[in-house]
Design an enzyme around this catalytic site. Structure first.
Site, mmCIF file in Angstrom:
data_model
loop_
_atom_site.group_PDB
_atom_site.id
_atom_site.type_symbol
_atom_site.label_atom_id
_atom_site.label_comp_id
_atom_site.label_asym_id
_atom_site.label_seq_id
_atom_site.Cartn_x
_atom_site.Cartn_y
_atom_site.Cartn_z
ATOM 1 N N HIS A 1 0.864 -1.178 0.000
ATOM 2 C CA HIS A 1 0.000 0.000 0.000
ATOM 3 C C HIS A 1 0.900 1.227 0.000
ATOM 4 C CE1 HIS A 1 -3.014 2.903 1.240
ATOM 5 N NE2 HIS A 1 -3.948 1.994 1.099
ATOM 6 N N ARG B 1 -6.761 10.371 -0.057
ATOM 7 C CA ARG B 1 -6.604 10.847 -1.433
ATOM 8 C C ARG B 1 -7.960 10.962 -2.119
ATOM 9 N NH1 ARG B 1 -3.187 6.414 -3.374
ATOM 10 N NH2 ARG B 1 -3.410 5.524 -1.291
#
Lengths: 604, 250
Positions: free
Chosen positions: A237, A257
């Site tokens: 990740h 995000r």
């Protein structure tokens, strides 16, 4: 005299009580068979609680252009086309129903203005697709399944670890385990078994995974003769915490995000705008203004490059750090505070949208994310590979043995899209539970050889019966260091071979692991038994990775930085050879039907 | 790096004692890191329950310098390290070993709460329409990570050992989550009064103070539940109504 053990009998046993295991248990129980769930932790503590972003399902509540076909095509593209297309089809079609069912059992998701389930943007998903509740969707999901499941007549055996499956011919008929609390041994007889034990991130030093993720399910299945698939594909990740050292690896949700967070290097550049992969160029924003419009719901805008797939974002961060543009502690800056340029009351907006993240940084790093950027870097997050299963029934290559969730392979191929995990747990948890129950109804009791169980007891007790030996914690730490350095985000043939040698040496030492004390809640003993699993999955991973001489998704080879035609044609299978060694072979990727090809083409 | 002394509870069942360990403490470390270091280097059989190490699973509850906390969320820099750091198991539950307690009471208490029961779906496709405000109203309770620290400090359990007739603050939070769920139609008020001991709580708010998720347990969960009990059982109008309809009062 042999140590005694207690025997329990069920039609179906489920090993693991995260999202997939609980969903499987609920389904099996609803079909009228007796169900026992065995879990390593207390109920409700499984790794599913850590999931933050949401659950992908093409309900089209936010953008009605979405539908299962788009979700299918997105999943295939994200997986780099070597996943099991039949599983991707089931998943895309069935996910919305699984979400609605969760709501009927009490889960509460965030809402749209007209009162339907709200969906958020996530990397690799064309439209807003993730049902979520703030940034704690996993907790909502596991608690809902748990609170529903406890009233369904299912027996829960908490803090019990399975060390071996027991077979009769090619059929699995039982599982041998120990209670963590008192060290007593338990034998479970069952007509069908579902493994839902999650991944193996603990093989690495920097990981977002909890301690339970030691590859137990993959290992007991492998030891029982099941095929493991695609073990080279591990998802790193892109955004884990990097500072302070003791929290390194803890996940920073992609939701940051999705809500408009941007990545910057030490020079203040949004480096994600560079090197956008060709197959995503047409769907990626080419300026900051368009990116912002996308995250605020403009249907005509393309997504910002921060929302490209995880493998790409992770490697971009590593590149910035390697080239000297990293943050002070070797990561990149993830900035959500900047949205104050666009939103008046950005502080309370961030706290409302990302409450756990606000908390996590405040308490563990003393960083106020509404005011300053976070430092983030890649962390081992998810195993795309695992137990090879039938796309319809989730049965492994061993009769009566099923697998679902992260420990099973197939859906995600070379790279998993964020949000596709929680939906995977529900869709295939249900299928596994259903087919395990059917199998149990169609098959009679198996027979377990008592003498064999006695040898399993002895084997389990070995670390405590020695007078001296290797420290199991030290073996685990050395393995984690080796895997981090040699089989991590960037791999080479020399490095992988070195890792394999190291694993062999550690295996020899693990055979002499020593755990002082008695059987009562003895973590040293538990670790001594767990390292067999960590070593097994690590070896399978390295052997698979060394033969894949290309880069694809989560697997990156320094000498072969590009994808190859050959690489798109096969999956890697690992199984136990008759002499006990690990053998690796290739099998062709499941072919797409004409309909699937058309859907993919239409959604390019 | 500094050398710090830890006094860690060791023992099983009724017996036990503090063992002192000295361990190196580095930047940003939390109590659980120190316990792991001690386990790896000095006491391999030291029992501790933990999972996520990120404050999300609620497994590593303990009493640190006498304060109930999650070990994974307690930074050593927040403690006075010139003095030994004391780490003990929770006191309201039976000890299994070292820092691990038997918390099965909480699981049994939860079984006593009637499960979620939704109203009929609002739309023909079997789905519901809910306003975001109604979702947010119960979010606080749904954040509960079941660490049971609130029940650990509750004097009804800790001092008076009323585990039988009292489900504890953690399960009052659970009850509130159901009772205030926008879709739920079940009635749990009589259970709370008659068999789950809601009346034992005398609002000392100790539970609220220790909640790592900052749930305002007493004010937002327990008091509103008590008010619902009052409304149903002690409201003068309701009582009058019951007098005229005695056959329904049973």
């Amino acid at each position: 005299m042999t140590t005694p053990y207690t025997t329990h009998e069920y039609d179906v046993i489920i090993i693991g009580a995260g999202g997939a295991g609980l969903r499987a248990a609920i389904e099996a129980s609803s079909m009228g068979v007796s169900v026992g769930v065995i879990c390593k932790s207390l109920l409700g503590k499984a790794h599913t609680v850590m999931a933050e972003g949401g659950m992908a399902a093409s309900m089209g509540n936010v953008d009605d252009r979405d539908g299962w076909k788009v979700h299918f095509a997105d999943t295939m593209r994200g997986a780099q086309y070597i996943n099991n297309c039949e599983m991707a089809m089931h998943h895309a079609k069935e996910a919305p129903e699984r979400v609605h069912e969760l709501e009927a059992w009490g889960a509460l998701f965030d809402r749209t203005k007209d009162g339907r389930i709200l969906q958020r943007n996530f990397g690799g998903h064309k439209y807003p697709r993730l049902a979520h509740v703030g940034d704690r969707t996993g907790l909502e999901m596991i608690r809902t399944l748990q609170d529903h499941g406890i009233h369904e007549g299912i027996d829960f055996h908490m803090e019990v670890t399975v060390t071996h499956l027991i077979k009769e011919g090619n059929r699995v008929v039982g599982a041998f385990s120990y209670e963590r609390e008192k060290g007593r041994f338990l034998l479970f007889k069952a007509k069908a078994i579902v493994i839902a034990t999650g991944g193996f991130g603990r093989a690495y030093k920097v990981t977002s995974n909890s301690w339970e993720y030691t590859g137990d399910g993959q290992t007991i299945a492998y030891d029982a003769g099941a095929d493991l698939l695609d073990m080279e594909f591990v998802q790193f990740h892109p955004t884990g915490m990097v500072w302070p050292p003791s929290v390194r690896g803890i996940l920073v949700t992609e939701g940051v995000r999705g809500e408009g967070g941007i990545l910057k290097n030490s020079e203040g550049n949004r480096f994600m705008f560079e090197d956008v992969p060709p197959n995503y160029q047409s769907s990626t924003a080419d300026n900051e203004e368009e990116g912002w419009r996308y995250v605020t719901g403009d249907k005509h805008a393309n997504r910002p490059p921060e929302l490209l797939t995880r493998d790409h974002v992770a490697r971009k961060i590593v590149k910035e750090v390697k080239e000297g543009r990293g943050s002070p502690h070797g990561g990149a800056f993830l900035d959500i505070a900047w949205i104050k340029e666009h939103i008046k009351d950005s502080e309370s907006h961030i706290k409302k949208k990302l409450p756990s993240m606000y908390h996590q940084f405040m308490e563990l790093a003393q960083v106020d994310i509404t005011k300053e950027p976070m430092e983030v870097g890649p962390t081992t997050h998810y195993a795309m590979g695992g137990i090879r299963v039938n796309a319809d029934t989730q049965m492994s290559t061993v009769d009566g043995l099923f697998a679902c969730g992260e420990c099973a392979a197939g859906l995600h191929g070379a790279n998993r899209l964020g949000g596709n995990s929680l939906s995977d747990l529900l869709v295939f948890g249900k299928r596994a539970g259903e087919h395990a129950a059917l199998y149990a109804k169609e098959h009679g009791d198996g027979t377990i050889d008592a003498a064999h169980v006695d040898t399993l007891v002895e084997e389990a007790l070995a670390p405590m019966s020695r007078q001296d030996g290797e420290n199991p914690y030290a073996i685990q730490h050395e393995l984690q260091d080796a895997m981090q350095d040699l089989a991590g985000i960037s791999r080479s043939e020399a490095g992988l071979n070195e890792a394999i040698e190291k694993i062999h040496a550690l295996k020899a030492r693990a055979a002499n692991a020593f755990a002082p004390g008695n059987r009562d809640y003895n973590p040293g003993w538990h670790t001594a038994l767990d390292i067999h699993n960590l070593l097994t999955v690590s070896e399978a991973l390295c052997l698979s990775a060394v033969q894949r001489t290309e880069s694809r998704g989560g697997h990156y080879r320094e000498e072969y930085p590009e994808k190859t035609e050959e690489g798109s044609s096969y999956n890697t299978v690992v199984r136990k050879a008759p002499d006990g060694s690990m053998e690796v072979e290739r099998m062709p990727v499941v072919p797409q039907t004409d309909e699937m090809k058309q859907i993919i083409e239409d959604n390019k | 790096m500094a050398q710090v002394t830890f006094r860690v509870w060791r023992g099983e069942g009724e017996g036990g004692y503090f063992e002192e360990y000295t361990s190196e403490v580095g930047d940003g470390m939390v109590v659980l890191d120190a316990i792991h270091d001690i386990q790896a280097e000095q006491a391999p059989d030291l029992a501790v329950r933990w999972n996520c190490k990120a404050g999300k699973c609620g497994s590593c509850s303990a009493e640190i310098n006498g304060m109930p906390k999650l070990m994974c969320m307690t930074r050593l820099s927040s403690l006075d390290l010139t003095q030994p750091v004391t780490v003990e198991p929770m006191k309201a539950f039976p000890l299994v070993k070292d820092l691990v307690t038997d918390v099965s009471y909480n699981y049994e208490a939860k079984m006593k709460i009637k499960p979620f029961k939704p109203r009929k779906p609002d739309a023909e496709d079997g789905t519901w329409r809910i306003q975001q405000d109604d979702v947010e109203r119960v979010q606080e309770f749904r954040k509960c990570i079941e660490c049971f620290l609130c029940s650990d400090v509750c004097h009804v359990l800790r001092d008076h050992h009323e585990h039988q007739g009292y489900i504890g603050p953690a399960m009052f939070v659970k009850s509130a989550a159901y009772e205030m769920h926008p879709l739920d139609v079940e009635d749990r008020i009589s259970d709370l009064k008659e068999t789950q001991g809601l009346g034992f709580c005398n609002i000392t708010k100790c539970c609220t103070k220790v909640c790592p998720e900052h749930i305002t347990i007493t004010d937002n969960a327990i008091i509103p539940l008590k008010e619902r009990v009052v409304d149903e059982y002690y409201d003068p109008l309701t009582r009058l109504f019951k007098i005229f309809k005695p056959n329904k009062s049973k």
